[in-house]
Design a protein around this motif. Structure first.
Motif, short mmCIF file in Angstrom:
data_model
loop_
_atom_site.label_atom_id
_atom_site.label_comp_id
_atom_site.label_asym_id
_atom_site.label_seq_id
_atom_site.Cartn_x
_atom_site.Cartn_y
_atom_site.Cartn_z
N GLY A 17 0.82 -1.21 0.00
CA GLY A 17 0.00 0.00 0.00
C GLY A 17 0.85 1.25 0.00
O GLY A 17 2.06 1.20 -0.21
N GLN A 18 0.22 2.38 0.23
CA GLN A 18 0.93 3.66 0.23
C GLN A 18 1.34 4.07 1.63
O GLN A 18 0.61 3.87 2.59
CB GLN A 18 0.06 4.76 -0.37
CG GLN A 18 -0.15 4.63 -1.86
CD GLN A 18 -0.79 5.87 -2.42
OE1 GLN A 18 -1.73 6.41 -1.86
NE2 GLN A 18 -0.27 6.33 -3.53
N VAL A 19 2.53 4.67 1.70
CA VAL A 19 3.04 5.24 2.94
C VAL A 19 3.11 6.75 2.75
O VAL A 19 3.76 7.24 1.82
CB VAL A 19 4.42 4.68 3.32
CG1 VAL A 19 5.05 5.47 4.46
CG2 VAL A 19 4.31 3.21 3.70
N HIS A 20 2.42 7.48 3.60
CA HIS A 20 2.47 8.94 3.59
C HIS A 20 3.72 9.38 4.35
O HIS A 20 4.11 8.76 5.33
CB HIS A 20 1.22 9.51 4.28
CG HIS A 20 1.29 10.98 4.49
ND1 HIS A 20 1.67 11.52 5.71
CD2 HIS A 20 1.07 12.02 3.66
CE1 HIS A 20 1.65 12.84 5.60
NE2 HIS A 20 1.30 13.17 4.37
N SER A 68 -1.13 6.68 6.11
CA SER A 68 -0.57 5.47 5.49
C SER A 68 -1.58 4.33 5.54
O SER A 68 -2.33 4.18 6.51
CB SER A 68 0.71 5.03 6.21
OG SER A 68 1.76 5.94 5.95
N ASP A 69 -1.55 3.51 4.48
CA ASP A 69 -2.39 2.32 4.45
C ASP A 69 -1.94 1.34 5.53
O ASP A 69 -0.75 1.26 5.84
CB ASP A 69 -2.30 1.63 3.08
CG ASP A 69 -2.90 2.46 1.96
OD1 ASP A 69 -3.78 3.31 2.23
OD2 ASP A 69 -2.49 2.25 0.80
N ALA A 70 -2.90 0.59 6.04
CA ALA A 70 -2.59 -0.44 7.03
C ALA A 70 -2.02 -1.68 6.34
O ALA A 70 -2.29 -1.92 5.15
CB ALA A 70 -3.84 -0.82 7.81
N LEU A 81 6.19 -4.44 10.51
CA LEU A 81 6.30 -2.97 10.47
C LEU A 81 7.73 -2.55 10.10
O LEU A 81 7.93 -1.61 9.33
CB LEU A 81 5.89 -2.38 11.82
CG LEU A 81 4.42 -2.55 12.18
CD1 LEU A 81 4.18 -2.19 13.64
CD2 LEU A 81 3.54 -1.72 11.26
N ALA A 82 8.72 -3.26 10.64
CA ALA A 82 10.12 -2.96 10.30
C ALA A 82 10.37 -3.23 8.82
O ALA A 82 11.03 -2.43 8.15
CB ALA A 82 11.06 -3.79 11.17
N ALA A 83 9.84 -4.32 8.30
CA ALA A 83 10.01 -4.64 6.88
C ALA A 83 9.37 -3.56 6.00
O ALA A 83 9.91 -3.20 4.95
CB ALA A 83 9.42 -6.01 6.57
N ALA A 84 8.22 -3.05 6.43
CA ALA A 84 7.56 -1.97 5.68
C ALA A 84 8.43 -0.72 5.65
O ALA A 84 8.49 -0.02 4.63
CB ALA A 84 6.19 -1.66 6.28
N MET A 85 9.14 -0.41 6.75
CA MET A 85 10.03 0.75 6.75
C MET A 85 11.23 0.53 5.83
O MET A 85 11.67 1.46 5.15
CB MET A 85 10.49 1.08 8.17
CG MET A 85 9.42 1.73 9.04
SD MET A 85 8.85 3.34 8.41
CE MET A 85 7.35 2.87 7.54
#
Length: 99
Positions: A17-20, A68-70, A81-85
């Motif tokens: 998804g999108q991260v703002h 940001s999308d969940a 969450l760390a992988a998303a960062m």
């Protein structure tokens, strides 16, 4: 509020998804600022302004927070969450950052 610092807002497209994010500054080593959860990068505006004179500052809203999308999981693990960062850093083409 420092009116000389312009904070830009944008979205990074990730597989999940999108991260703002908010960003400011044009010189120095990239600095990644993370907010407390729940919350958003809006909580970090003053800190972004403080560091923007000496660094390229990036402050994303973590997945499921702010704009940001969940992640798919109802309650994601810290590893997700760390992988998303890491995915966010890759999308922004940031190889190394100060945290």
């Amino acid at each position: 509020m420092n009116t000389q610092i312009r904070i830009r807002r944008g979205f990074a497209d990730l597989a999940q998804g999108q991260v703002h994010y908010r960003a400011a500054g044009t010189k120095g080593a990239p600095l990644l600022i993370l907010h407390a959860s729940p919350g958003s990068s809006r909580q970090q505006v003053r800190l972004i302004e403080d560091f923007a004179g000496e660094a390229m500052v990036f402050a994303p809203d973590t997945p499921g927070n702010g704009d940001s999308d969940a992640l798919c999981a109802e309650e994601p693990e810290i590893t997700a969450l760390a992988a998303a960062m890491v995915d966010y850093l890759d999308a922004m083409r940031l190889e190394r950052v100060r945290l």
